[in-house]
Scaffold this motif. Structure first.
Motif, short mmCIF file in Angstrom:
data_model
loop_
_atom_site.label_atom_id
_atom_site.label_comp_id
_atom_site.label_asym_id
_atom_site.label_seq_id
_atom_site.Cartn_x
_atom_site.Cartn_y
_atom_site.Cartn_z
N CYS A 104 -11.42 -3.82 10.19
CA CYS A 104 -11.28 -4.84 9.16
C CYS A 104 -11.40 -4.21 7.78
O CYS A 104 -11.73 -3.03 7.67
N ALA A 105 -11.12 -4.98 6.74
CA ALA A 105 -11.07 -4.45 5.38
C ALA A 105 -12.38 -3.83 4.92
O ALA A 105 -12.38 -2.87 4.17
N LYS A 106 -13.52 -4.33 5.39
CA LYS A 106 -14.82 -3.83 4.91
C LYS A 106 -15.58 -3.03 5.96
O LYS A 106 -16.65 -2.52 5.69
N CYS A 107 -15.08 -2.96 7.20
CA CYS A 107 -15.80 -2.29 8.28
C CYS A 107 -15.70 -0.78 8.16
O CYS A 107 -14.72 -0.25 7.66
N GLY A 108 -16.72 -0.08 8.66
CA GLY A 108 -16.73 1.37 8.57
C GLY A 108 -16.52 2.07 9.90
O GLY A 108 -16.41 3.28 9.95
N THR A 109 -16.47 1.35 11.03
CA THR A 109 -16.29 1.96 12.34
C THR A 109 -14.81 2.27 12.56
O THR A 109 -13.96 1.40 12.48
N LYS A 110 -14.51 3.53 12.84
CA LYS A 110 -13.11 3.94 13.04
C LYS A 110 -12.60 3.51 14.40
O LYS A 110 -13.29 3.68 15.41
N LEU A 111 -11.38 2.99 14.43
CA LEU A 111 -10.70 2.71 15.70
C LEU A 111 -9.84 3.89 16.11
O LEU A 111 -9.65 4.16 17.28
N ALA A 112 -9.26 4.57 15.12
CA ALA A 112 -8.38 5.71 15.39
C ALA A 112 -8.46 6.68 14.22
O ALA A 112 -8.67 6.27 13.08
N SER A 113 -8.28 7.95 14.52
CA SER A 113 -8.40 8.98 13.48
C SER A 113 -7.20 9.92 13.54
O SER A 113 -6.72 10.27 14.61
N GLY A 114 -6.71 10.34 12.37
CA GLY A 114 -5.65 11.34 12.28
C GLY A 114 -4.31 10.90 12.82
O GLY A 114 -3.51 11.72 13.27
N LYS A 115 -4.01 9.61 12.79
CA LYS A 115 -2.71 9.12 13.25
C LYS A 115 -1.66 9.47 12.20
O LYS A 115 -1.98 9.68 11.04
N SER A 116 -0.39 9.51 12.61
CA SER A 116 0.69 9.83 11.67
C SER A 116 1.84 8.84 11.85
O SER A 116 1.97 8.19 12.88
N HIS A 117 2.65 8.75 10.80
CA HIS A 117 3.79 7.84 10.82
C HIS A 117 4.86 8.39 9.89
O HIS A 117 4.56 8.89 8.81
N ASN A 118 6.11 8.28 10.31
CA ASN A 118 7.26 8.62 9.47
C ASN A 118 7.95 7.33 9.07
O ASN A 118 8.19 6.47 9.90
N TYR A 119 8.25 7.21 7.79
CA TYR A 119 8.89 6.02 7.24
C TYR A 119 10.18 6.45 6.55
O TYR A 119 10.20 7.45 5.82
N VAL A 120 11.26 5.72 6.78
CA VAL A 120 12.53 5.94 6.07
C VAL A 120 12.93 4.60 5.48
O VAL A 120 13.01 3.59 6.19
N GLY A 121 13.16 4.56 4.18
CA GLY A 121 13.52 3.32 3.50
C GLY A 121 13.31 3.45 2.02
O GLY A 121 13.32 4.56 1.47
N PRO A 122 13.09 2.32 1.32
CA PRO A 122 12.87 2.38 -0.12
C PRO A 122 11.64 3.20 -0.47
O PRO A 122 10.58 3.05 0.14
N THR A 123 11.78 4.11 -1.43
CA THR A 123 10.67 4.94 -1.91
C THR A 123 10.41 4.75 -3.39
O THR A 123 9.43 5.28 -3.92
N LYS A 124 11.29 4.02 -4.06
CA LYS A 124 11.10 3.82 -5.50
C LYS A 124 11.78 2.54 -5.93
O LYS A 124 12.91 2.26 -5.54
N ALA A 125 11.07 1.76 -6.75
CA ALA A 125 11.63 0.58 -7.40
C ALA A 125 10.98 0.48 -8.77
O ALA A 125 9.76 0.50 -8.87
N ALA A 126 11.79 0.44 -9.81
CA ALA A 126 11.23 0.43 -11.16
C ALA A 126 12.04 -0.44 -12.09
O ALA A 126 13.27 -0.44 -12.05
N LEU A 127 11.32 -1.18 -12.92
CA LEU A 127 11.86 -1.85 -14.10
C LEU A 127 11.00 -1.36 -15.24
O LEU A 127 9.90 -1.88 -15.47
N ASN A 128 11.45 -0.31 -15.91
CA ASN A 128 10.63 0.38 -16.89
C ASN A 128 10.92 -0.08 -18.31
O ASN A 128 12.08 -0.17 -18.71
N LEU A 129 9.86 -0.32 -19.06
CA LEU A 129 9.96 -0.48 -20.50
C LEU A 129 9.69 0.89 -21.09
O LEU A 129 8.64 1.48 -20.83
N VAL A 130 10.64 1.41 -21.88
CA VAL A 130 10.62 2.81 -22.30
C VAL A 130 10.55 2.91 -23.82
O VAL A 130 11.30 2.22 -24.53
N TYR A 131 9.66 3.77 -24.31
CA TYR A 131 9.61 4.10 -25.75
C TYR A 131 10.11 5.53 -25.89
O TYR A 131 9.53 6.46 -25.34
N VAL A 132 11.19 5.71 -26.66
CA VAL A 132 11.80 7.02 -26.87
C VAL A 132 11.38 7.53 -28.25
O VAL A 132 11.56 6.84 -29.25
N PHE A 133 10.83 8.74 -28.29
CA PHE A 133 10.40 9.33 -29.57
C PHE A 133 11.59 9.90 -30.33
O PHE A 133 12.53 10.36 -29.76
#
Length: 196
Positions: free
Chosen positions: A167-196
């Motif tokens: 759970c969000a506040k629990c400290g007892t580990k259920l699993a350790s050192g698991k891994s996952h590969n994800y393919v999909g969106p890695t960036k989304a930006a609506l930037n307000l930019v100040y140019v010098f």
């Protein structure tokens, strides 16, 4: 984590100090309004390296819990950009890297996407690190002498290693050192930019 965070701060500081010697219209600072909307502190800087090339470096941090939801994370994302017209305006493509750490749990996202089941975040907490790479497309509109608005979307691959807690506040580990590969969106930006 402390050493990695310290290195990221040093890299950002070097970018800003190095950009102080650059000519006008060659340096920009920015904030991603999408991250701002999620209360994630973020800052980006971009330096034009050649007429059609620039280097962008952004970082973000969300270090607090909201209500009982845990959505803590930090990320650094460097990107090399090629501009089709002139640097810092118009269409561009980019290649980015990303990396960071997270501690997420008690978040109700009822969907699966591209092999990742976000429904697990409701009843479990995930804590770990990630790294990845991707490509992006964007456009920067000139709003005034010093202001631009930039939109960008990117896709790529992320590799993560994590521990699972019941759970969000629990400290007892259920699993350790698991891994996952994800393919999909890695960036989304609506930037307000100040140019010098």
């Amino acid at each position: 984590m402390y050493r990695l965070t310290k290195k990221c701060i040093i890299i950002l500081a070097a970018l800003f100090i190095g950009s102080a010697a650059a000519k006008a219209q060659d340096v920009a600072v920015k904030t991603n309004l999408l991250y701002d909307a999620t209360l994630t502190v973020n800052l980006g800087a971009e330096v034009r390296l050649a007429p059609k090339w620039s280097f962008d470096l952004s970082g973000n941090l969300n270090a607090w819990d909201i209500n009982s939801h845990k959505w803590k994370h930090w990320m650094v994302q460097p990107e090399a950009r090629y501009w089709f017209c002139e640097g810092l305006q118009g269409h561009f493509v980019g290649a980015h890297l990303l990396g960071g750490e997270y501690n997420v749990g008690n978040v109700d996202l009822n969907f699966k996407m591209l092999g990742t089941d976000f429904r697990n975040l409701k009843d479990h907490r995930y804590q770990g690190w990630y790294t990845g790479a991707g490509i992006a497309y964007g456009y920067s509109w000139i709003l005034g002498k010093h202001w631009n608005f930039e939109a960008e979307i990117g896709v790529g691959w992320i590799y993560t290693r994590y521990d699972v807690y019941p759970c969000a506040k629990c400290g007892t580990k259920l699993a350790s050192g698991k891994s996952h590969n994800y393919v999909g969106p890695t960036k989304a930006a609506l930037n307000l930019v100040y140019v010098f």
